[in-house]
Motif scaffolding. Structure first.
Motif, PDB file in Angstrom:
ATOM      1  N   GLY A 278      -6.511  -2.303   5.603  1.00 29.61           N
ATOM      2  CA  GLY A 278      -5.519  -2.719   4.617  1.00 29.61           C
ATOM      3  C   GLY A 278      -5.576  -4.196   4.333  1.00 29.61           C
ATOM      4  O   GLY A 278      -6.368  -4.939   4.924  1.00 29.61           O
ATOM      5  N   SER A 279      -4.743  -4.635   3.421  1.00 22.29           N
ATOM      6  CA  SER A 279      -4.567  -6.046   3.067  1.00 22.29           C
ATOM      7  C   SER A 279      -5.840  -6.718   2.567  1.00 22.29           C
ATOM      8  O   SER A 279      -5.981  -7.928   2.666  1.00 22.29           O
ATOM      9  CB  SER A 279      -4.004  -6.840   4.250  1.00 22.29           C
ATOM     10  N   SER A 280      -6.767  -5.939   2.051  1.00 18.05           N
ATOM     11  CA  SER A 280      -8.043  -6.445   1.528  1.00 18.05           C
ATOM     12  C   SER A 280      -8.892  -7.137   2.591  1.00 18.05           C
ATOM     13  O   SER A 280      -9.781  -7.921   2.276  1.00 18.05           O
ATOM     14  CB  SER A 280      -7.816  -7.400   0.341  1.00 18.05           C
TER      15      SER A 280
ATOM     16  N   THR B 253       0.426  -2.263 -10.253  1.00 17.29           N
ATOM     17  CA  THR B 253       0.712  -1.275  -9.229  1.00 17.29           C
ATOM     18  C   THR B 253       1.995  -0.543  -9.582  1.00 17.29           C
ATOM     19  O   THR B 253       2.895  -1.114 -10.201  1.00 17.29           O
ATOM     20  CB  THR B 253       0.810  -1.912  -7.816  1.00 17.29           C
TER      21      THR B 253
ATOM     22  N   GLY C 211       4.901   4.773  -1.110  1.00 13.47           N
ATOM     23  CA  GLY C 211       3.573   4.185  -1.205  1.00 13.47           C
ATOM     24  C   GLY C 211       3.365   3.544  -2.548  1.00 13.47           C
ATOM     25  O   GLY C 211       4.319   3.299  -3.289  1.00 13.47           O
ATOM     26  N   ARG C 212       2.092   3.297  -2.849  1.00  9.82           N
ATOM     27  CA  ARG C 212       1.730   2.652  -4.116  1.00  9.82           C
ATOM     28  C   ARG C 212       0.439   3.238  -4.643  1.00  9.82           C
ATOM     29  O   ARG C 212      -0.439   3.640  -3.893  1.00  9.82           O
ATOM     30  CB  ARG C 212       1.493   1.154  -3.916  1.00  9.82           C
TER      31      ARG C 212
ATOM     32  N   ASP D 185      -2.551   1.774  -7.190  1.00  9.34           N
ATOM     33  CA  ASP D 185      -3.008   0.538  -7.825  1.00  9.34           C
ATOM     34  C   ASP D 185      -3.961   0.827  -8.977  1.00  9.34           C
ATOM     35  O   ASP D 185      -4.778   1.748  -8.907  1.00  9.34           O
ATOM     36  CB  ASP D 185      -3.721  -0.339  -6.792  1.00  9.34           C
TER      37      ASP D 185
ATOM     38  N   GLU E 280      -6.748   2.884  -6.189  1.00  7.92           N
ATOM     39  CA  GLU E 280      -6.533   3.476  -4.872  1.00  7.92           C
ATOM     40  C   GLU E 280      -5.072   3.836  -4.660  1.00  7.92           C
ATOM     41  O   GLU E 280      -4.192   3.356  -5.364  1.00  7.92           O
ATOM     42  CB  GLU E 280      -6.996   2.532  -3.767  1.00  7.92           C
TER      43      GLU E 280
ATOM     44  N   ASN F 281      -2.127   3.713  -1.756  1.00  4.47           N
ATOM     45  CA  ASN F 281      -1.727   3.021  -0.523  1.00  4.47           C
ATOM     46  C   ASN F 281      -0.577   3.797   0.097  1.00  4.47           C
ATOM     47  O   ASN F 281       0.546   3.745  -0.394  1.00  4.47           O
ATOM     48  CB  ASN F 281      -1.280   1.589  -0.845  1.00  4.47           C
ATOM     49  N   THR F 282      -0.874   4.531   1.164  1.00  2.95           N
ATOM     50  CA  THR F 282       0.135   5.398   1.766  1.00  2.95           C
ATOM     51  C   THR F 282       0.958   4.704   2.839  1.00  2.95           C
ATOM     52  O   THR F 282       1.956   5.253   3.293  1.00  2.95           O
ATOM     53  CB  THR F 282      -0.526   6.655   2.368  1.00  2.95           C
TER      54      THR F 282
ATOM     55  N   PRO G 142       2.329   1.144   2.595  1.00  4.37           N
ATOM     56  CA  PRO G 142       2.417  -0.148   1.911  1.00  4.37           C
ATOM     57  C   PRO G 142       3.072  -1.210   2.783  1.00  4.37           C
ATOM     58  O   PRO G 142       3.840  -0.906   3.692  1.00  4.37           O
ATOM     59  CB  PRO G 142       3.292   0.175   0.700  1.00  4.37           C
TER      60      PRO G 142
ATOM     61  N   SER H 245       5.606  -8.309  -0.396  1.00  3.67           N
ATOM     62  CA  SER H 245       5.087  -6.962  -0.618  1.00  3.67           C
ATOM     63  C   SER H 245       5.608  -6.367  -1.919  1.00  3.67           C
ATOM     64  O   SER H 245       6.680  -6.710  -2.410  1.00  3.67           O
ATOM     65  CB  SER H 245       5.436  -6.051   0.558  1.00  3.67           C
TER      66      SER H 245
END
Length: 178
Positions: A21-23, A61, A126-127, A129, A142, A144-145, A147, A153
């Protein structure tokens, strides 16, 4: 073999660990000579990596809370993409909510986000993107389950736009039946 497939995609590409996560561990690769290093960095974080065509555009997002899509957020960064630095360090990153999309785009994005969320069998919070490319076409990036829930955030920013405080958001998530 993998080089041929990457060349078929064309540069630039993003190389990233699948389960990070978080790139973290993501590298934007513009030239073949950068490829091996980027692959090694991604493998430092996960045994499975993703290689995807980099789509230049504006990042958006949609947060999902239960079965409801919250208002979209436009993420504006001076970096090449919304990387770790843009997320947690840079003071120049902007989060626009409302995002500035027109009503039709907002509805389209929310419908696509809910469809993706449900198709993947996700639940809870979640999100999803997206990138809006230079041809005005949305690309789903993607899901994001899990987040983030920090002061920067995205789910809390979107919830706040709906009048949901951070504390209320946490309680709503905790009380969801998954």
């Amino acid at each position: 073999m993998i080089i041929k497939k990457i060349l078929k995609l064309g540069f630039p590409v993003l190389i990233k660990p699948n389960n990070q996560g978080s790139s973290i561990g993501i590298t934007l690769v513009s030239h073949l000579k950068q490829l091996n290093n980027a692959i090694n960095i991604a493998f430092d974080y996960d045994d499975n990596i993703l290689i995807e065509k980099f789509i230049k555009g504006k990042e958006y997002t949609i947060s999902i809370l239960g079965e409801k899509a919250l208002p979209s957020i436009h993420i504006s960064t001076n970096n090449d993409f919304y990387d770790y630095n843009a997320k947690y360090i840079s003071s120049s990153t902007k989060y626009l909510c409302p995002s500035g999309l027109n009503t039709t785009q907002e509805i389209e994005l929310k419908k696509t986000a809910i469809l993706a969320w449900n198709t993947l069998g996700c639940s809870g919070c979640g999100r999803i993107d997206f990138i809006l490319d230079n041809e005005n076409k949305f690309w789903l990036l993607e899901a994001n389950t899990i987040p983030g829930m920090t002061n920067r955030s995205l789910v809390p920013i979107s919830a706040k736009e709906m009048g949901i405080s951070f504390d209320e958001l946490v309680l709503l998530i905790l009380n969801m039946k998954n």
